[in-house]
Scaffold this active site. Structure first.
Site, PDB file in Angstrom:
ATOM      1  N   ARG A  47       0.968  -1.293  -0.069  1.00 30.21           N
ATOM      2  CA  ARG A  47       0.026  -0.146  -0.002  1.00 30.21           C
ATOM      3  C   ARG A  47       1.019   1.189  -0.016  1.00 30.21           C
ATOM      4  NH1 ARG A  47      -1.735   2.020   4.493  1.00 30.21           N
ATOM      5  NH2 ARG A  47      -2.420  -0.091   5.337  1.00 30.21           N
ATOM      6  N   TYR A  99     -16.485  17.188 -15.824  1.00 30.72           N
ATOM      7  CA  TYR A  99     -16.823  15.877 -16.091  1.00 30.72           C
ATOM      8  C   TYR A  99     -17.850  15.679 -14.883  1.00 30.72           C
ATOM      9  CZ  TYR A  99     -16.334  10.898 -15.072  1.00 30.72           C
ATOM     10  OH  TYR A  99     -16.686   9.381 -14.946  1.00 30.72           O
ATOM     11  N   ASP A 171      -7.323  18.918 -14.728  1.00 28.08           N
ATOM     12  CA  ASP A 171      -7.986  17.417 -15.330  1.00 28.08           C
ATOM     13  C   ASP A 171      -7.272  17.553 -16.648  1.00 28.08           C
ATOM     14  OD1 ASP A 171      -8.948  15.457 -16.325  1.00 28.08           O
ATOM     15  OD2 ASP A 171     -10.917  15.425 -14.916  1.00 28.08           O
ATOM     16  N   LYS A 196      -8.401   6.399 -19.683  1.00 29.97           N
ATOM     17  CA  LYS A 196      -8.634   6.707 -20.976  1.00 29.97           C
ATOM     18  C   LYS A 196      -7.386   6.843 -21.863  1.00 29.97           C
ATOM     19  CE  LYS A 196     -12.465   7.745 -18.753  1.00 29.97           C
ATOM     20  NZ  LYS A 196     -12.664   9.056 -18.119  1.00 29.97           N
TER      21      LYS A 196
HETATM   22  C1  LIG Z   1     -13.312   9.526 -17.078  1.00 29.58           C
HETATM   23  C2  LIG Z   1     -12.890  10.803 -16.570  1.00 29.58           C
HETATM   24  C3  LIG Z   1     -12.497  11.079 -14.971  1.00 29.58           C
HETATM   25  C4  LIG Z   1     -12.998  10.041 -14.177  1.00 29.58           C
HETATM   26  O1  LIG Z   1     -12.079   8.921 -14.197  1.00 29.58           O
HETATM   27  P1  LIG Z   1     -12.289   7.381 -13.716  1.00 29.58           P
HETATM   28  O2  LIG Z   1     -11.255   6.732 -14.149  1.00 29.58           O
HETATM   29  O3  LIG Z   1     -13.634   6.950 -14.545  1.00 29.58           O
HETATM   30  O4  LIG Z   1     -12.527   7.150 -12.393  1.00 29.58           O
HETATM   31  C5  LIG Z   1     -12.262  12.214 -14.652  1.00 29.58           C
HETATM   32  N1  LIG Z   1     -12.259  13.428 -15.577  1.00 29.58           N
HETATM   33  C6  LIG Z   1     -12.365  13.039 -16.974  1.00 29.58           C
HETATM   34  C7  LIG Z   1     -12.313  14.448 -17.785  1.00 29.58           C
HETATM   35  C8  LIG Z   1     -12.873  11.722 -17.410  1.00 29.58           C
HETATM   36  O5  LIG Z   1     -13.030  11.798 -18.645  1.00 29.58           O
END
Ligand SMILES: *Cc1c(COP(=O)(O)O)cnc(C)c1O
Length: 372
Positions: A47, A99, A171, A196
């Site tokens: 961890r 998001y 982000d 992603k």
């Molecule tokens: C998918 C996404 C998230 C969240 O990510 P997860 O891995 O699904 O928890 C946050 N910000 C953006 C812009 C996203 O496309």
């Protein structure tokens, strides 16, 4: 060093024990302690640290131009780690079209916990300035935004944050470190959903927070990561780490395809509007050109004929898959308002597209027949 070279080599080394070129996956939960009580190799318990996680954190922070990173079990867990590093009573400014999961975290988890949050049009610096309060500690930027592809000037918003003694967090999931470098533009911290583009093959869940300086704020995020334990597994780290090696080439192809698809849609008589920052008519095109190296693989468009027509189009596609998420090799399409649910501000005739790595001609042909 150029970004393509960094993507292949950052964080990588030949395994000293075996000479293996690809990194081994270390599943061990615990590591041997010396007779004197020390851990000379730096690992003690999974961890706290793990070689695969450490390699991913090192590699990705180099790619983003940061100095340290904390990898989490999802993008949302990384987002949570950032907000948890604040204190109840602090004020956050966030974009109206963040998001949907980030907005839900703020509204349903962190506002009850004691954060004050103001949602603003982040593309309008005057509105952001007016929202500043004496307890503002963080401004959250997401550019291009989801699902309207709005462009926020990262440099301007970072300046506003710094004048208020607040952190600017970006982000960078949609642009990736190949498309945009928020830390160089002025932001203090970058968050990614590695689920992603960084993973890139729709087969891994993960997130990461990357910092420009190792300050108290980042050390708190690190503490939340290791004591809370919402960390990415060794295999998930390994998958993302592998995905990053081809990221520059994938992003170039995603962006080229997306521009072709966006151009086709913008000339189609049944399309009301196309949202893609690479199009000259996009209201954020100028700022996007100044802060982005690539416009990315995400776009959205609004069809004439409302919700009914939007559903008719997604029912007819053959090559695109009807699915949420983004950033994989395959193209996806989704009716965004119905996935975001009640209270969404997303137009009912809007379809969001993650443009994949198929040939652009085939993608355009599929959309053409679906729009007919
Ligand atoms: C998918 C996404 C998230 C969240 O990510 P997860 O891995 O699904 O928890 C946050 N910000 C953006 C812009 C996203 O496309």
């Amino acid at each position: 060093m150029k970004i393509e070279t960094l993507a292949v080599h950052a964080g990588h080394c030949i395994d000293p024990a075996t000479g293996s070129v690809a990194p081994p996956i270390y599943l061990s939960t615990t590591f041997e302690r010396q007779a004197d009580g020390s851990y000379p190799l730096g690992y003690n318990y999974i961890r706290d640290n793990n070689p695969n996680r450490e390699a991913l954190e090192k590699g990705l922070s180099e790619l983003e131009g940061g100095v340290a990173a904390a990898a989490f079990s999802s993008g949302s867990a990384a987002t949570m780690g950032v907000f948890q590093a604040l204190s109840p009573g602090n004020h956050v400014i966030a974009p109206l079209d963040a998001y949907s999961g980030t907005a839900a975290l703020l509204r349903e988890v962190f506002m009850p916990w004691g954060l004050a949050v103001t949602f603003v049009d982040m593309t309008n610096p005057t509105e952001v300035e007016q929202a500043i309060q004496s307890n503002t500690r963080l401004i959250w930027v997401e550019t291009p935004s989801n699902p309207m592809l709005k462009i926020t000037d990262i440099g301007k918003i970072s300046n506003i944050a710094h004048q208020a003694d607040a952190h600017c967090v970006c982000d960078n999931t949609w642009a990736t470190p190949i498309g945009q470098s928020p830390l160089k533009s002025g932001a203090d911290l970058v968050v990614h959903s590695t689920t992603k583009y960084l993973g890139g093959h729709s087969d891994v869940l993960g997130g990461i927070a990357i910092t420009k300086v190792e300050d108290d704020f980042f050390n708190r995020i690190r503490k939340i990561q290791t004591t809370g334990g919402a960390v990415a597994s060794p295999f998930d780290c390994w998958l993302v780490f592998r995905g990053i090696q081809t990221l520059p080439y994938r992003m170039r192809a995603h962006s080229e395809n997306a521009l072709k698809v966006a151009t086709f849609l913008s000339e189609h008589p049944k399309v009301e509007a196309v949202h893609y920052p690479g199009l000259k008519q996009h209201p954020g095109h100028e700022i996007a050109t100044s802060q982005m190296q690539l416009f990315g693989g995400m776009l959205s468009f609004q069809v004439k004929g409302g919700r009914e027509m939007a559903f008719a189009v997604v029912a007819k596609v053959k090559l695109f898959t009807r699915a949420t998420s983004l950033g994989g090799v395959e193209s996806l399409i989704e009716h965004r308002a119905s996935i975001e649910g009640a209270g969404t501000k997303t137009p009912d005739n809007l379809l969001r597209v993650s443009v994949g790595l198929e040939h652009a001609d085939d993608l355009i042909e599929d959309l053409a027949q679906a729009l007919n």
